[in-house]
Design a protein around this motif. Structure first.
Motif, mmCIF file in Angstrom:
data_model
loop_
_atom_site.group_PDB
_atom_site.id
_atom_site.type_symbol
_atom_site.label_atom_id
_atom_site.label_comp_id
_atom_site.label_asym_id
_atom_site.label_seq_id
_atom_site.Cartn_x
_atom_site.Cartn_y
_atom_site.Cartn_z
ATOM 1 N N TRP A 286 0.749 -1.231 0.018
ATOM 2 C CA TRP A 286 0.088 0.015 -0.002
ATOM 3 C C TRP A 286 0.776 1.418 0.081
ATOM 4 N N HIS A 287 0.379 2.403 -0.646
ATOM 5 C CA HIS A 287 0.855 3.621 -0.503
ATOM 6 C C HIS A 287 0.399 3.939 0.998
ATOM 7 N N LYS A 288 1.505 4.866 1.653
ATOM 8 C CA LYS A 288 1.311 5.384 2.985
ATOM 9 C C LYS A 288 0.220 5.880 3.527
ATOM 10 N N ARG A 289 -0.571 6.344 2.542
ATOM 11 C CA ARG A 289 -1.982 7.339 2.772
ATOM 12 C C ARG A 289 -3.399 6.412 2.661
ATOM 13 N N LYS A 290 -2.904 5.130 2.403
ATOM 14 C CA LYS A 290 -4.246 4.377 1.839
ATOM 15 C C LYS A 290 -5.209 3.992 2.851
ATOM 16 N N ILE A 291 -4.956 3.600 4.242
ATOM 17 C CA ILE A 291 -5.723 3.537 5.407
ATOM 18 C C ILE A 291 -6.487 4.913 5.567
ATOM 19 N N GLU A 292 -5.580 6.096 5.538
ATOM 20 C CA GLU A 292 -6.019 7.303 6.069
ATOM 21 C C GLU A 292 -7.309 7.910 5.021
ATOM 22 N N LEU A 293 -7.002 7.918 3.942
ATOM 23 C CA LEU A 293 -7.711 8.524 2.899
ATOM 24 C C LEU A 293 -8.846 7.430 2.684
ATOM 25 N N GLN A 294 -8.871 6.112 2.645
ATOM 26 C CA GLN A 294 -9.823 5.403 2.299
ATOM 27 C C GLN A 294 -10.841 5.152 3.515
ATOM 28 N N TYR A 295 -10.109 5.291 4.756
ATOM 29 C CA TYR A 295 -11.041 5.371 5.806
ATOM 30 C C TYR A 295 -11.950 6.582 6.133
ATOM 31 N N ALA A 296 -11.386 7.710 5.771
ATOM 32 C CA ALA A 296 -11.897 9.126 5.992
ATOM 33 C C ALA A 296 -13.129 8.991 4.944
ATOM 34 N N ALA A 297 -12.776 8.322 3.644
ATOM 35 C CA ALA A 297 -13.977 8.532 2.666
ATOM 36 C C ALA A 297 -15.199 7.574 3.119
ATOM 37 N N LEU A 298 -14.772 6.572 3.882
ATOM 38 C CA LEU A 298 -15.928 5.780 4.510
ATOM 39 C C LEU A 298 -16.808 6.483 5.473
ATOM 40 N N GLU A 299 -15.917 7.165 6.221
ATOM 41 C CA GLU A 299 -16.537 7.969 7.737
ATOM 42 C C GLU A 299 -17.609 9.080 6.984
ATOM 43 N N LYS A 300 -17.077 9.694 5.794
ATOM 44 C CA LYS A 300 -17.933 10.525 5.385
ATOM 45 C C LYS A 300 -19.149 10.014 4.499
ATOM 46 N N ASN A 301 -19.260 8.938 4.401
ATOM 47 C CA ASN A 301 -20.358 8.294 3.862
ATOM 48 C C ASN A 301 -20.897 6.897 4.230
ATOM 49 N N PRO A 302 -21.392 7.332 5.644
ATOM 50 C CA PRO A 302 -21.743 6.185 6.616
ATOM 51 C C PRO A 302 -22.812 5.288 5.960
ATOM 52 N N ASP A 303 -23.627 5.545 4.862
ATOM 53 C CA ASP A 303 -24.702 4.612 4.265
ATOM 54 C C ASP A 303 -23.887 3.602 3.181
ATOM 55 N N LEU A 304 -22.536 3.793 2.960
ATOM 56 C CA LEU A 304 -22.040 2.821 1.946
ATOM 57 C C LEU A 304 -21.414 1.718 2.785
ATOM 58 N N MET A 305 -21.407 0.885 2.220
ATOM 59 C CA MET A 305 -20.741 -0.403 2.878
ATOM 60 C C MET A 305 -19.277 -0.863 2.479
#
Length: 283
Positions: free
Chosen positions: A95-114
């Motif tokens: 992984w790129h070093k920001r993979k978890i950071e950016l992807q987790y933030a995106a999911l947190e901003k979209n709580p209805d998405l799984m």
């Protein structure tokens, strides 16, 4: 429990596994645990994981099973994971070093998405490989794309663990294309959130990869997966028609290939499935 579990299945990849683990350790946003599932390795995988765990501040769980394939290994990892978000990483990717950071933030901003996936950087024997247009991942409703091919890179995925309550787990009868099968069962129910950055580095071109070992019969496995999906009777009318038409196409290609390679009975069998799928799609 709120947090992130990283699940890594592995089989005889001690050197590549350490690179994968190191890419998790170097994330700007730390995960809460790493679950390594050793699928019957005969090399020094256990020792390497123990050495990594001893030197790391991350929680590392090592599990061993007799060789059952990546589907079974991931399922054990899922059941073991303590946290409500799971990220998958194959042991030959990183992984790129920001993979978890950016992807987790995106999911947190979209709580209805799984479920979410990212773009990938492809390497073959260490050299950059351009992706064809058909391999470009999509956002939202990707069911049609998932029918055609494996449209979601395994190591790009982050999802909410509760997703498995509705779609089921990896089908362990598939030693290959188990990811294709899960993405079909998921994409017919849920949209996928795309993170546009290429945060996953995918390594290819090696003979130890399952996709290489099953490269000749892969469409046969995908045909079986589509037939399973149709039997489940969970598709909308439009999804069912799409599935039947793609089933017809795949069976036609595979059946003609069998005839060409002097497998007449198998060829006739798949051409008959194609004919039936065409008739059902026309109803």
């Amino acid at each position: 429990m709120k947090g992130i579990s990283v699940v890594i299945p592995t089989y005889n990849r001690e050197k590549l596994l350490i690179r994968a683990l190191q890419s998790v350790a170097e994330q700007r946003l730390n995960c809460n645990e790493i679950v390594v599932v050793d699928d019957g390795s005969t090399d020094c995988t256990k020792q390497r994981v123990e050495e990594f765990a001893a030197a790391s501040t991350l929680t590392v769980i090592y599990l061993y099973q007799n060789n059952k394939g990546p589907a079974a290994a991931r399922n054990i990892g899922i059941h073991t994971a303590c946290y409500d978000t799971i990220a998958f990483l194959d042991s030959d990717d990183h992984w790129h070093k920001r993979k978890i950071e950016l992807q987790y933030a995106a999911l947190e901003k979209n709580p209805d998405l799984m479920i979410s996936h990212t773009r990938e950087k492809w390497l073959r024997r260490g050299k950059h490989l351009n992706q064809k247009k058909k391999h470009q991942p999509g956002n939202g409703d990707i069911f049609a794309h998932c029918l055609q091919l494996c449209a979601v890179g395994m190591s790009t995925v982050m999802l909410r663990k509760k997703l498995f309550d509705s779609v089921g787990f990896f089908n362990e009868k598939y030693r290959c294309c188990e990811d294709y099968d899960l993405w079909l069962r998921t994409s017919c129910r849920y949209p996928f959130l795309m993170v546009e950055e290429p945060l996953t580095i995918k390594e290819g071109g090696r003979e130890d990869q399952v996709s290489f070992q099953y490269r000749i019969g892969m469409d046969k496995l995908r045909i079986a997966s589509m037939r399973d999906l149709l039997k489940a009777e969970i598709l909308s009318d439009s999804q069912q028609k799409m599935c039947l038409l793609e089933l017809r196409r795949k069976c036609t290609v595979y059946g003609k290939g069998c005839l060409k390679h002097e497998k007449p009975e198998e060829g006739k069998h798949y051409l008959a499935i194609a004919h039936t799928a065409e008739e059902e799609a026309a109803r």
